[in-house]
Motif scaffolding. Structure first.
Motif, PDB file in Angstrom:
ATOM      1  N   UNK B 237       9.800 -18.130 -72.568  1.00 30.53           N
ATOM      2  CA  UNK B 237       8.560 -17.798 -73.243  1.00 30.53           C
ATOM      3  C   UNK B 237       8.232 -16.442 -73.037  1.00 30.53           C
ATOM      4  N   UNK B 238       8.600 -15.342 -73.611  1.00 29.63           N
ATOM      5  CA  UNK B 238       8.052 -13.892 -73.083  1.00 29.63           C
ATOM      6  C   UNK B 238       6.617 -13.746 -73.249  1.00 29.63           C
ATOM      7  N   UNK B 239       6.004 -14.677 -74.203  1.00 29.44           N
ATOM      8  CA  UNK B 239       4.382 -14.261 -74.300  1.00 29.44           C
ATOM      9  C   UNK B 239       3.887 -14.583 -73.140  1.00 29.44           C
ATOM     10  N   UNK B 240       4.216 -15.251 -72.130  1.00 26.52           N
ATOM     11  CA  UNK B 240       3.692 -15.625 -70.856  1.00 26.52           C
ATOM     12  C   UNK B 240       3.509 -14.218 -70.011  1.00 26.52           C
ATOM     13  N   UNK B 241       4.357 -13.076 -70.130  1.00 27.29           N
ATOM     14  CA  UNK B 241       4.450 -11.986 -69.516  1.00 27.29           C
ATOM     15  C   UNK B 241       3.125 -11.108 -70.249  1.00 27.29           C
ATOM     16  N   UNK B 242       2.761 -11.210 -71.641  1.00 23.41           N
ATOM     17  CA  UNK B 242       1.985 -10.471 -72.131  1.00 23.41           C
ATOM     18  C   UNK B 242       0.397 -11.069 -71.758  1.00 23.41           C
ATOM     19  N   UNK B 243       0.403 -12.268 -71.740  1.00 17.66           N
ATOM     20  CA  UNK B 243      -0.994 -12.973 -71.351  1.00 17.66           C
ATOM     21  C   UNK B 243      -1.054 -12.840 -70.031  1.00 17.66           C
ATOM     22  N   UNK B 244      -0.050 -12.737 -69.047  1.00 13.92           N
ATOM     23  CA  UNK B 244      -0.842 -12.681 -67.632  1.00 13.92           C
ATOM     24  C   UNK B 244      -1.008 -10.878 -67.676  1.00 13.92           C
ATOM     25  N   UNK B 245      -0.232 -10.210 -68.290  1.00 17.15           N
ATOM     26  CA  UNK B 245      -0.610  -8.759 -68.005  1.00 17.15           C
ATOM     27  C   UNK B 245      -1.899  -8.348 -68.441  1.00 17.15           C
ATOM     28  N   UNK B 246      -2.082  -8.878 -69.719  1.00 18.18           N
ATOM     29  CA  UNK B 246      -3.579  -8.480 -70.439  1.00 18.18           C
ATOM     30  C   UNK B 246      -4.470  -9.138 -69.443  1.00 18.18           C
ATOM     31  N   UNK B 247      -4.424 -10.392 -69.019  1.00 13.63           N
ATOM     32  CA  UNK B 247      -5.590 -11.009 -68.296  1.00 13.63           C
ATOM     33  C   UNK B 247      -5.790 -10.121 -67.097  1.00 13.63           C
ATOM     34  N   UNK B 248      -4.876 -10.051 -66.330  1.00 10.15           N
ATOM     35  CA  UNK B 248      -4.896  -9.230 -64.865  1.00 10.15           C
ATOM     36  C   UNK B 248      -5.211  -7.834 -65.081  1.00 10.15           C
ATOM     37  N   UNK B 249      -4.810  -7.091 -65.972  1.00 12.48           N
ATOM     38  CA  UNK B 249      -5.008  -5.685 -65.941  1.00 12.48           C
ATOM     39  C   UNK B 249      -6.265  -5.668 -66.397  1.00 12.48           C
ATOM     40  N   UNK B 250      -6.479  -6.293 -67.491  1.00 15.47           N
ATOM     41  CA  UNK B 250      -7.746  -6.386 -68.206  1.00 15.47           C
ATOM     42  C   UNK B 250      -9.188  -6.641 -67.350  1.00 15.47           C
ATOM     43  N   UNK B 251      -8.873  -7.597 -66.545  1.00 15.25           N
ATOM     44  CA  UNK B 251      -9.778  -7.806 -65.461  1.00 15.25           C
ATOM     45  C   UNK B 251     -10.066  -6.753 -64.470  1.00 15.25           C
ATOM     46  N   UNK B 252      -9.088  -6.202 -63.967  1.00 12.56           N
ATOM     47  CA  UNK B 252      -9.126  -5.242 -63.157  1.00 12.56           C
ATOM     48  C   UNK B 252      -9.936  -4.042 -63.580  1.00 12.56           C
ATOM     49  N   UNK B 253      -9.843  -3.559 -64.920  1.00 15.86           N
ATOM     50  CA  UNK B 253     -10.489  -2.662 -65.574  1.00 15.86           C
ATOM     51  C   UNK B 253     -11.991  -3.171 -65.885  1.00 15.86           C
ATOM     52  N   UNK B 254     -12.120  -4.363 -66.442  1.00 17.49           N
ATOM     53  CA  UNK B 254     -13.178  -4.633 -66.975  1.00 17.49           C
ATOM     54  C   UNK B 254     -14.376  -5.051 -65.990  1.00 17.49           C
ATOM     55  N   UNK B 255     -13.951  -5.720 -65.007  1.00 15.57           N
ATOM     56  CA  UNK B 255     -14.940  -6.246 -63.879  1.00 15.57           C
ATOM     57  C   UNK B 255     -15.736  -4.887 -63.401  1.00 15.57           C
ATOM     58  N   UNK B 256     -15.092  -3.868 -62.713  1.00 19.55           N
ATOM     59  CA  UNK B 256     -15.919  -2.725 -62.378  1.00 19.55           C
ATOM     60  C   UNK B 256     -16.577  -2.184 -63.506  1.00 19.55           C
ATOM     61  N   UNK B 257     -16.143  -2.120 -64.415  1.00 17.48           N
ATOM     62  CA  UNK B 257     -16.615  -1.634 -65.588  1.00 17.48           C
ATOM     63  C   UNK B 257     -18.114  -2.178 -66.082  1.00 17.48           C
ATOM     64  N   UNK B 258     -17.944  -3.617 -66.035  1.00 20.09           N
ATOM     65  CA  UNK B 258     -19.164  -4.664 -66.428  1.00 20.09           C
ATOM     66  C   UNK B 258     -20.440  -4.239 -65.042  1.00 20.09           C
ATOM     67  N   UNK B 259     -19.742  -4.108 -63.830  1.00 18.26           N
ATOM     68  CA  UNK B 259     -20.483  -4.109 -62.794  1.00 18.26           C
ATOM     69  C   UNK B 259     -21.405  -2.623 -62.994  1.00 18.26           C
ATOM     70  N   UNK B 260     -20.731  -1.610 -63.469  1.00 23.93           N
ATOM     71  CA  UNK B 260     -21.236  -0.440 -63.524  1.00 23.93           C
ATOM     72  C   UNK B 260     -22.409  -0.437 -64.758  1.00 23.93           C
ATOM     73  N   UNK B 261     -21.984  -1.173 -65.785  1.00 21.94           N
ATOM     74  CA  UNK B 261     -22.642  -1.344 -66.766  1.00 21.94           C
ATOM     75  C   UNK B 261     -24.074  -2.061 -66.573  1.00 21.94           C
ATOM     76  N   UNK B 262     -23.793  -3.030 -65.527  1.00 28.02           N
ATOM     77  CA  UNK B 262     -25.001  -3.857 -65.323  1.00 28.02           C
ATOM     78  C   UNK B 262     -25.993  -3.002 -64.515  1.00 28.02           C
ATOM     79  N   UNK B 263     -25.323  -2.182 -63.503  1.00 28.59           N
ATOM     80  CA  UNK B 263     -26.234  -1.219 -62.755  1.00 28.59           C
ATOM     81  C   UNK B 263     -26.929  -0.181 -63.673  1.00 28.59           C
ATOM     82  N   UNK B 264     -26.349   0.527 -64.721  1.00 30.62           N
ATOM     83  CA  UNK B 264     -26.809   1.145 -65.693  1.00 30.62           C
ATOM     84  C   UNK B 264     -28.264   0.505 -66.679  1.00 30.62           C
ATOM     85  N   UNK B 265     -27.933  -0.797 -66.967  1.00 31.49           N
ATOM     86  CA  UNK B 265     -28.816  -1.178 -67.536  1.00 31.49           C
ATOM     87  C   UNK B 265     -30.111  -1.565 -66.567  1.00 31.49           C
TER      88      UNK B 265
END
Lengths: 205, 361
Positions: B237-265
């Motif tokens: 099942x190769x879709x596991x790779x895409x799921x894992x990749x989007x999850x981990x890379x996505x969170x790695x980018x999104x979480x600090x961004x969300x924190x930054x947004x929270x600070x800004x707001x």
């Protein structure tokens, strides 16, 4: 020795001194390659690719750290990547996903490994590094071909392991030589990971 | 797409002694070049005896071409402009090259943009001599760019590379130390927090995330293989790779961004939290995923749940230990919100892995 400018269409080529973009200032042999038959042009490239493939398979590549791949070209990695993608997607359920994954891992992977080495202040030429990483996939391609023929899981594992060890030999030496002392492990680990990823892809197909 | 190649010129000299004041050097690649200490000139060709020590003059103004020197290989030296103008050797100046130079200017311009992702931007001019300055320096940057990808880069790409090199300025021992800390977080908390604050690196986060993606996908597939009765029926099942990749890379980018947004707001200045440190810590906190995924290969439901919980607790303890004091100082009102954000992100990763990647619970 008089030099004639060679007006030749640009090719996917590296530094062997024969091919230059149109209107180049010099060419080492000074001959005009416009007059030669097309087969000669194509055979020259094919011979160069074949030579490099043979070089990768020899143990000498592991010792002199990939110097035979100094004249880089990207045709070889492209051919190898296509062969691997076709072989791995032939029997896969999600054939297009498998093929796409192979392509992405090979090209984006070697690009990222090279950029990583550059960011670690390694003295590396970008395309030569991509070329070396691409050519060193050749043992794994052979292993994939063998494991396609036989369906026994034990033999597959053995072949892939041998191919993986062979592939990492030359490329790891190449990469570690061009990095600063205290970071060799940091630059070599992504190379290892790159070949592990490809070996894993071969194993699960 | 073409990848232009620039040959180093042929060395015409035979093996003989050098003229006075000339010294021979060798680059790391094994190429030889010659330097005149009196005239302060560097060139690839062996100097002939006709060029005396007074050779500050060139063969002709119009036959000058910029030659890449070894100093081009070093980014620091580049900034001080140690590039040299060197005369074309006599052989090359003959033969009417000049007529084709105008063509090559435009031809080289286009491919160069495609060729090297690191190349780009206008090259800085060396000391000006003659009208071929622009052509010569463009040739040089293209040549240097093709020969030594990063080292020959100029302009904005060079500064981006230098910035990136700062972020990757760690040694192997540093990374090993940080990884060990991420796996066993209850030791030396104080120095660890200082270390991450003063020297955050992006090598760890990126490669830990990549390794985690690969391991999650691999173990997920392998566990499914082990669970099947008949091995022949296994379809990966190769879709596991895409799921894992989007999850981990996505969170790695999104979480600090969300924190930054929270600070800004919340109205506070966005600069009060050191985001490089946050990203670095978050990246390293993904390390427990790797041993956990290996343990989850064992097909026992209880063991898998245990491994997931231990991994989650370890990650969170690591984050808390390294970031809590800093956050309390920098943004006290938001400290628990930011930490809570990290908790959610990790919970998502671990739970998705446990539930989605393995069919049996």
């Amino acid at each position: 020795m008089a030099y004639e400018p060679t007006y030749q269409s640009p090719q996917f080529h590296g530094g062997d001194g024969m091919v230059t973009p149109s209107g180049s200032i010099e060419s080492q042999q000074g001959r005009c390659t416009l007059d030669e038959p097309v087969t000669e042009t194509i055979m020259r490239d094919l011979r160069s690719i074949g030579m490099k493939l043979k070089y990768v398979m020899l143990p000498r590549a592991r010792e002199d750290k990939g110097q035979g791949l100094r004249e880089w070209d990207l045709w070889g990695p492209l051919v190898l990547c296509l062969a691997l993608g076709i072989m791995l997607s032939m029997h896969a359920e999600q054939a297009s996903l498998a093929f796409g994954l192979v392509f992405i891992i090979v090209w984006v992977g070697s690009g990222i490994v090279t950029i990583n080495a550059l960011l670690l202040k390694g003295k590396i030429s970008f395309f030569q590094s991509v070329c070396v990483l691409g050519y060193c996939i050749f043992p794994l391609v052979i292993a994939a071909f063998c494991s396609l023929m036989l369906n026994v899981i034990w033999l597959k594992v053995i072949f892939v392991t041998i191919g993986f060890t062979w592939a990492t030999g030359a490329s790891v030496n190449f990469m570690s030589e061009l990095l600063p002392e205290d970071r060799k492990a940091l630059g070599v680990y992504p190379v290892w990971l790159f070949y592990v990823a490809i070996a894993w892809l071969i194993l699960i197909s | 797409v073409c990848f232009p190649n620039f040959n180093s010129s042929e060395l015409f000299g035979k093996e003989m002694a050098l003229p006075p004041n000339w010294t021979k050097y060798t680059t790391d690649d094994g190429k030889e070049y010659y330097h005149n200490s009196v005239a302060n000139k560097t060139q690839w060709e062996k100097p002939d005896w006709s060029e005396g020590p007074e050779s500050g003059s060139f063969h002709s103004q119009s036959s000058e071409v910029y030659r890449p020197t070894v100093s081009d290989l070093d980014l620091q030296e580049r900034a001080t402009g140690t590039a040299q103008m060197v005369p074309l050797s006599g052989e090359e100046a003959r033969g009417g090259k000049l007529a084709t130079e105008a063509d090559t200017v435009s031809l080289r311009e286009a491919p160069r943009g495609v060729m090297d992702s690191a190349g780009g931007g206008p090259p800085p001019g060396p000391q000006s001599q003659g009208s071929f300055l622009g052509f010569g320096s463009m040739l040089a940057s293209a040549a240097a760019g093709s020969e030594e990808g990063a080292a020959g880069v100029q302009g904005w790409a060079g500064s981006m590379l230098a910035y990136g090199q700062q972020l990757f300025d760690v040694s192997s021992e540093d990374v090993l130390k940080r990884l060990k800390l991420a796996l066993v977080p209850f030791q030396g908390q104080e120095d660890a927090a200082n270390d991450f604050r003063t020297r955050p690196d992006f090598y760890g986060p990126f490669w830990v995330a990549t390794t985690a993606v690969l391991f999650l996908a691999a173990t997920g597939n392998f566990a499914r293989l082990l669970e099947l009765e008949d091995e022949q029926l296994f379809k990966s099942d190769f879709s596991l790779v895409s799921v894992a990749a989007s999850m981990i890379y996505g969170l790695l980018v999104a979480v600090p961004l969300a924190a930054r947004l929270g600070l800004y707001c919340s109205g506070q200045s966005v600069d009060c939290i050191n985001f490089k440190q946050v990203i670095c810590v978050f990246g390293y906190s993904l390390t427990p995923l790797i041993p956990m995924s290996v343990i989850c290969l064992v097909p026992m439901g209880f063991l898998r749940w245990l491994a997931v919980c231990v991994g989650l607790v370890t990650s969170l303890a690591f984050i808390y230990g390294t970031l809590s004091t800093d956050l309390a100082v920098e943004a006290p009102s938001l400290k628990w919100k930011v930490l809570g954000l990290f908790c959610c992100a990790h919970a998502i990763i671990f739970m998705t892995y446990r539930i989605y990647f393995f069919h049996s619970i």
